[in-house]
Enzyme design. Structure first.
Site, PDB file in Angstrom:
ATOM      1  N   GLY A 212      53.458  38.504  42.389  1.00  0.00           N
ATOM      2  CA  GLY A 212      52.226  38.524  41.596  1.00  0.00           C
ATOM      3  C   GLY A 212      52.324  39.516  40.469  1.00  0.00           C
ATOM      4  O   GLY A 212      53.422  39.991  40.152  1.00  0.00           O
ATOM      5  N   ASN A 213      51.221  39.799  39.844  1.00  0.00           N
ATOM      6  CA  ASN A 213      51.213  40.802  38.775  1.00  0.00           C
ATOM      7  C   ASN A 213      49.923  41.628  38.880  1.00  0.00           C
ATOM      8  O   ASN A 213      49.070  41.354  39.728  1.00  0.00           O
ATOM      9  CB  ASN A 213      51.366  40.133  37.407  1.00  0.00           C
ATOM     10  CG  ASN A 213      50.258  39.142  37.140  1.00  0.00           C
ATOM     11  OD1 ASN A 213      49.096  39.517  37.031  1.00  0.00           O
ATOM     12  ND2 ASN A 213      50.608  37.864  37.067  1.00  0.00           N
ATOM     13  N   ARG A 214      49.801  42.614  38.017  1.00  0.00           N
ATOM     14  CA  ARG A 214      48.701  43.573  38.160  1.00  0.00           C
ATOM     15  C   ARG A 214      47.422  43.149  37.445  1.00  0.00           C
ATOM     16  O   ARG A 214      46.505  43.952  37.293  1.00  0.00           O
ATOM     17  CB  ARG A 214      49.126  44.933  37.603  1.00  0.00           C
ATOM     18  CG  ARG A 214      50.236  45.576  38.370  1.00  0.00           C
ATOM     19  CD  ARG A 214      50.521  46.965  37.824  1.00  0.00           C
ATOM     20  NE  ARG A 214      51.924  47.304  37.958  1.00  0.00           N
ATOM     21  CZ  ARG A 214      52.500  47.629  39.105  1.00  0.00           C
ATOM     22  NH1 ARG A 214      51.805  47.662  40.212  1.00  0.00           N
ATOM     23  NH2 ARG A 214      53.791  47.901  39.139  1.00  0.00           N
ATOM     24  N   SER A 215      47.336  41.920  36.993  1.00  0.00           N
ATOM     25  CA  SER A 215      46.135  41.508  36.259  1.00  0.00           C
ATOM     26  C   SER A 215      44.880  41.657  37.139  1.00  0.00           C
ATOM     27  O   SER A 215      44.852  41.203  38.277  1.00  0.00           O
ATOM     28  CB  SER A 215      46.270  40.049  35.812  1.00  0.00           C
ATOM     29  OG  SER A 215      45.048  39.623  35.260  1.00  0.00           O
TER      30      SER A 215
END
Ligand code: CTP
Length: 408
Positions: A212-215
């Site tokens: 995933g990512n930190r959005s």
């Protein structure tokens, strides 16, 4: 649409949720509205008029007879000058009295005198059985048929200790509902349909792990809130985030990039609601595990970490190039960069065939409450915006969208 100098009637009835309405009065006042609070005798047992008066700086109305002999004739002028009325909490009792057209206190009397066309918002709050009682259902239906909008109560812990439906919508939702109602009365995106993607996508490695990512979704949600407040119809397609969907949007929750792609296509292909604008604020995972494991991947005792083969995800924006039926769709992308911001963003604008790209520094923007962005248009026009809260940045992006739409 700005709430500045709007006259808002806030009718507070006798329910414990009145304490939450204090925050609504405060937020509307801070946003520039003139909030005129009316309270039933029951409401004054939960919260004192002084609380509202201190926050709104306007006298609070509790009696029909007050100011009767003065030039500003209490309920008459309150009704005449109102731009919108919000009843919160709307108890079973006040819904019944409003539906019947009674005029037995300051709220009902004023509401009867409201000129046609003034939006009426109702935020019910009561015990589940009261809310589900046929009498309450019927009164609500009557009021809706007369044009009132209901801000549905949620499911959750009730003040009585029970759990069920009847919990008043949160103060933030009430404020959004007010903004939405004003937006629908002449906001600069009124009549436009926007699809906005937000948050990050997640790609399963196994049932418990993902890439995933930190959005945080803050930018996309701010865009959705702001677009709604300007009168747009908004479909918000979001990855998993900790934010509540803004009041009044069509919400579609997704997890993976493939699901996001499918949701974007579905929203674009809705024949009943042709989209005018697509804003891809989502942080899309570019890669996914080729074959996610159905079972949790265990350490195999070899002392080696597993190799996870990745495959490329589709580029959703680029994939819309030349897709039939999208003529006239205004496409806005984001470019999250860590170097050569403007150069890389311009390349993406061209390769993805966008009308506008919002370039930002991936490290200092993702997950943060504020953002510093550069807007690059298809024409080559570049606008640098100073670091500001994401809601302000959202406003500036939508100003550009309105400008580009107007030129078409
Ligand atoms: N985007 C997309 N589909 C993808 C990846 C990105 O539609 N698979 C969209 C994003 O929502 C954003 C824009 O394309 O609006 C640019 O995303 P960004 O992550 O900055 O760029 P990428 O195209 O992924 O390129 P790179 O990661 O190589 O910089």
């Amino acid at each position: 649409m700005s709430l500045k100098d709007k006259n808002i009637l806030l009718g507070v009835a006798g329910g414990i949720a009145a304490y939450k309405v204090v925050q609504v009065a405060r937020d509307l006042t801070v946003a520039g509205a003139r909030v005129h609070v009316m309270m039933t005798p029951g409401a004054t047992r939960f919260i004192t008029p002084l609380t509202f008066q201190s926050l709104t700086r306007y006298p609070v109305h509790t009696e029909v007879w007050e100011y009767w002999t003065q030039e500003a004739q209490g309920h008459i002028s309150l009704a005449r000058e109102a731009d919108l009325a919000l009843i919160a909490p709307a108890t079973a009792d006040i819904l019944a009295r409003l539906a019947l057209g009674l005029a037995d206190d300051i709220i009902t009397t004023t509401m009867l005198g409201l000129p046609p066309g003034v939006p009426v918002l109702l935020a019910p709050a009561m015990e589940t059985h009261m809310y589900e009682h046929p009498a309450t259902r019927q009164h609500l239906q009557t009021l809706v048929e007369r044009g009132a909008q209901v801000i549905e109560p949620g499911y959750g812990n009730l003040a009585s200790g029970a759990v069920g439906t009847g919990r008043m919508a949160d103060p933030a939702q009430l404020v959004s509902a007010v903004r939405l109602a004003f937006g629908r009365m002449g906001g600069d995106l009124h009549g436009k349909r926007l699809i906005i993607t937000a948050g990050g996508t997640q790609e399963n490695i196994d049932p418990v792990r993902y890439i995933g990512n930190r959005s945080s979704g803050q930018m996309g949600y701010a865009l959705a809130e702001e677009a709604l407040a300007r009168g747009a119809e908004v479909t918000l397609i979001s990855g998993p985030v900790k934010l509540a969907p803004p009041f009044g949007c069509n919400f579609v929750g997704i997890t993976s990039t493939l699901q996001l792609e499918q949701a974007v296509h579905q929203a674009l292909e809705n024949p009943a609601a042709k989209a005018d604008v697509l804003i891809m604020a989502a942080a899309v995972a570019d890669f996914r595990p080729a074959s996610p494991s159905e079972q949790k991947i265990k350490k195999d005792g070899s002392g080696q970490a597993p190799n996870i083969e990745l495959v490329l995800n589709p580029d959703i924006l680029a994939g819309l190039k030349g897709r039939p039926g999208l003529g006239g769709l205004l496409k806005v992308g984001f470019a999250a960069e860590t170097e050569d911001l403007t150069f890389n963003a311009e390349k993406k604008l061209q390769s993805k065939d966008l009308d506008l790209i919002v370039a930002n520094d991936a490290v200092t923007s993702i997950g943060q409450p504020d953002n510093e962005v550069t807007l690059i248009e298809r024409s080559g026009m570049i606008t640098n915006l100073e670091r500001s809260p994401k809601r302000v940045v959202a406003g500036a992006i939508l100003d550009k969208v309105v400008e580009i739409l107007a030129k078409r």
